[in-house]
Design an enzyme around this catalytic site. Structure first.
Site, PDB file in Angstrom:
ATOM      1  N   LYS A  74       0.504  -1.229  -0.188  1.00  0.00           N
ATOM      2  CA  LYS A  74      -0.281   0.488  -0.042  1.00  0.00           C
ATOM      3  C   LYS A  74       0.962   1.394  -0.198  1.00  0.00           C
ATOM      4  O   LYS A  74       0.865   2.308  -1.182  1.00  0.00           O
ATOM      5  CB  LYS A  74      -1.006  -0.228   1.141  1.00  0.00           C
ATOM      6  CG  LYS A  74      -1.710  -1.518   1.693  1.00  0.00           C
ATOM      7  CD  LYS A  74      -2.589  -1.455   2.927  1.00  0.00           C
ATOM      8  CE  LYS A  74      -1.657  -1.226   4.136  1.00  0.00           C
ATOM      9  NZ  LYS A  74      -1.698  -2.646   3.820  1.00  0.00           N
TER      10      LYS A  74
ATOM     11  N   ARG B 210     -10.410  -0.046   8.505  1.00  0.00           N
ATOM     12  CA  ARG B 210     -10.333  -0.763   8.587  1.00  0.00           C
ATOM     13  C   ARG B 210     -11.188  -1.622   9.075  1.00  0.00           C
ATOM     14  O   ARG B 210     -10.613  -2.981   9.794  1.00  0.00           O
ATOM     15  CB  ARG B 210      -8.732  -1.279   8.899  1.00  0.00           C
ATOM     16  CG  ARG B 210      -7.460  -1.226   8.623  1.00  0.00           C
ATOM     17  CD  ARG B 210      -6.176  -0.782  10.012  1.00  0.00           C
ATOM     18  NE  ARG B 210      -4.986  -1.353  10.459  1.00  0.00           N
ATOM     19  CZ  ARG B 210      -3.944  -0.520   9.576  1.00  0.00           C
ATOM     20  NH1 ARG B 210      -4.169   0.071   8.776  1.00  0.00           N
ATOM     21  NH2 ARG B 210      -2.652  -1.354  10.023  1.00  0.00           N
TER      22      ARG B 210
ATOM     23  N   ARG C  69      11.546  -4.376   5.491  1.00  0.00           N
ATOM     24  CA  ARG C  69      11.833  -3.269   5.097  1.00  0.00           C
ATOM     25  C   ARG C  69      12.331  -1.904   5.986  1.00  0.00           C
ATOM     26  O   ARG C  69      12.451  -2.265   7.270  1.00  0.00           O
ATOM     27  CB  ARG C  69      10.073  -2.819   5.319  1.00  0.00           C
ATOM     28  CG  ARG C  69       9.630  -0.944   5.857  1.00  0.00           C
ATOM     29  CD  ARG C  69       8.314  -0.953   5.299  1.00  0.00           C
ATOM     30  NE  ARG C  69       7.165  -1.602   6.546  1.00  0.00           N
ATOM     31  CZ  ARG C  69       6.009  -1.734   6.422  1.00  0.00           C
ATOM     32  NH1 ARG C  69       5.687  -1.135   5.443  1.00  0.00           N
ATOM     33  NH2 ARG C  69       5.349  -2.386   7.370  1.00  0.00           N
TER      34      ARG C  69
ATOM     35  N   ARG D 164      10.630  -0.109  11.347  1.00  0.00           N
ATOM     36  CA  ARG D 164       9.456   0.389  12.146  1.00  0.00           C
ATOM     37  C   ARG D 164       9.586  -0.377  13.261  1.00  0.00           C
ATOM     38  O   ARG D 164      10.194  -2.347  13.786  1.00  0.00           O
ATOM     39  CB  ARG D 164       7.853  -0.151  11.149  1.00  0.00           C
ATOM     40  CG  ARG D 164       7.181   1.356  10.539  1.00  0.00           C
ATOM     41  CD  ARG D 164       6.439   0.505   9.885  1.00  0.00           C
ATOM     42  NE  ARG D 164       5.641   0.377  10.524  1.00  0.00           N
ATOM     43  CZ  ARG D 164       4.541   0.312   9.054  1.00  0.00           C
ATOM     44  NH1 ARG D 164       3.954   0.484   8.260  1.00  0.00           N
ATOM     45  NH2 ARG D 164       3.803  -0.963   9.824  1.00  0.00           N
TER      46      ARG D 164
ATOM     47  N   ARG E  33      -0.507  -9.080  13.483  1.00  0.00           N
ATOM     48  CA  ARG E  33      -0.923  -7.773  12.949  1.00  0.00           C
ATOM     49  C   ARG E  33      -1.727  -8.362  11.692  1.00  0.00           C
ATOM     50  O   ARG E  33      -2.973  -7.795  11.426  1.00  0.00           O
ATOM     51  CB  ARG E  33      -0.115  -6.815  12.163  1.00  0.00           C
ATOM     52  CG  ARG E  33       0.849  -6.048  13.023  1.00  0.00           C
ATOM     53  CD  ARG E  33       1.339  -5.616  12.308  1.00  0.00           C
ATOM     54  NE  ARG E  33       1.624  -4.794  11.540  1.00  0.00           N
ATOM     55  CZ  ARG E  33       2.890  -4.442  10.632  1.00  0.00           C
ATOM     56  NH1 ARG E  33       4.543  -4.636  11.126  1.00  0.00           N
ATOM     57  NH2 ARG E  33       2.531  -3.842   9.716  1.00  0.00           N
TER      58      ARG E  33
END
Ligand code: AP5
Ligand code: ZN
Length: 217
Positions: free
Chosen positions: A13, A89, A128, A161, A172
């Site tokens: 995203k 969400r 990431r 993160r 998650r």
């Protein structure tokens, strides 16, 4: 253009939304980025959100709906339209968004689901790197910055993160399937849903996204 990118953590995203923003001159509203801004500023909201985010759970609908409402009303970049990333969400968030847009005489063009099997997401998330100031995203292997751990644009350091570890990712993903899965069905029932294979290279995903929006306009 008024669209939503929906998909699990690591689906792409935050990689694709800025391309949509730049190509169609709309605003990119990423609720995760907005929450991380609050964490950096050490606001009360940020302190509350950090605990929830690190646990892989969801911040309350009320807080999130107000955040989007504020952006849609006050962010001048949203005048031409928007791409939402990370919102809605939950079903209540989706319903509130409909009401908000309805009262402005606006409606969504499409909702694009980035479809990808869970097992591909582990390497995407654990590799990431982000530039905290802008939310710009890299990947150690798949999208490396020109200089290790350094943002290409500002030369500032990149970070990981705090929710990008396997334990939090597992939580998650569970949260995603349970709470956000029904949102996908909500938009299917409204005839707005488009599914797109997100397990391809970023450039191929982008080519297919562009086709969706060009057909839609
Ligand atoms: P948020 O920041 O929205 O996190 P998320 O939904 O888990 O999504 P990610 O940002 O992890 O994934 P992405 O799809 O953006 O992937 P990316 O493009 O970066 O939310 C964080 C938290 O905030 C939530 O857990 C929740 O607590 C809270 N929150 C936020 N919104 C909320 C809401 N509305 N309600 C309640 N709570 C909310 O890509 C990932 C990596 O893969 C990158 O390194 C990238 O370079 C790489 N990559 C991308 N595409 C490809 C590709 N095609 N091939 C190979 N690598 C790729
Ligand atoms: Zn993201």
């Amino acid at each position: 253009l008024r669209t939503i990118l929906i998909g699990p953590p690591g689906a792409g995203k935050g990689t694709q939304a800025p391309r949509i923003r730049d190509e169609f001159c709309v605003c990119h509203l990423a609720t995760g980025d907005l929450l991380r801004e609050q964490i950096t500023k050490q606001t009360e909201l940020g302190k509350m959100a950090k605990k929830i985010m690190d646990a892989g759970e969801l911040v309350s609908d009320e807080v999130m709906v107000n955040m989007i409402k504020d952006q849609l009303e006050n962010n001048k970049a949203c005048k031409n339209g928007f791409v939402l990333d990370g919102f809605p969400r939950t079903i209540p968030q989706a319903e509130k968004l409909d009401a908000m847009l309805g009262s402005r005489g606006e409606k969504l063009d499409s909702v694009v689901e980035l479809v990808i099997p869970d097992q591909l997401l582990i390497s995407r998330i654990t590799g990431r790197l982000i530039h905290p100031g802008s939310g710009r995203t890299y990947h150690k292997e798949f999208q490396p910055p020109r200089k290790p751990m350094t943002d290409d644009v500002t030369g500032e350091p990149l970070i990981q993160r705090s929710d990008d570890n396997v334990a939090t990712l597992t939580k998650r993903l569970t949260t995603y399937h349970k709470q956000t899965g029904p949102v996908v069905d909500y938009y299917k029932n409204k005839g707005l849903w488009v599914g797109l294979d997100a397990a391809q290279s970023p450039n191929l995903v982008w080519e297919n996204l562009r086709k969706v929006f060009q057909q839609g306009s």
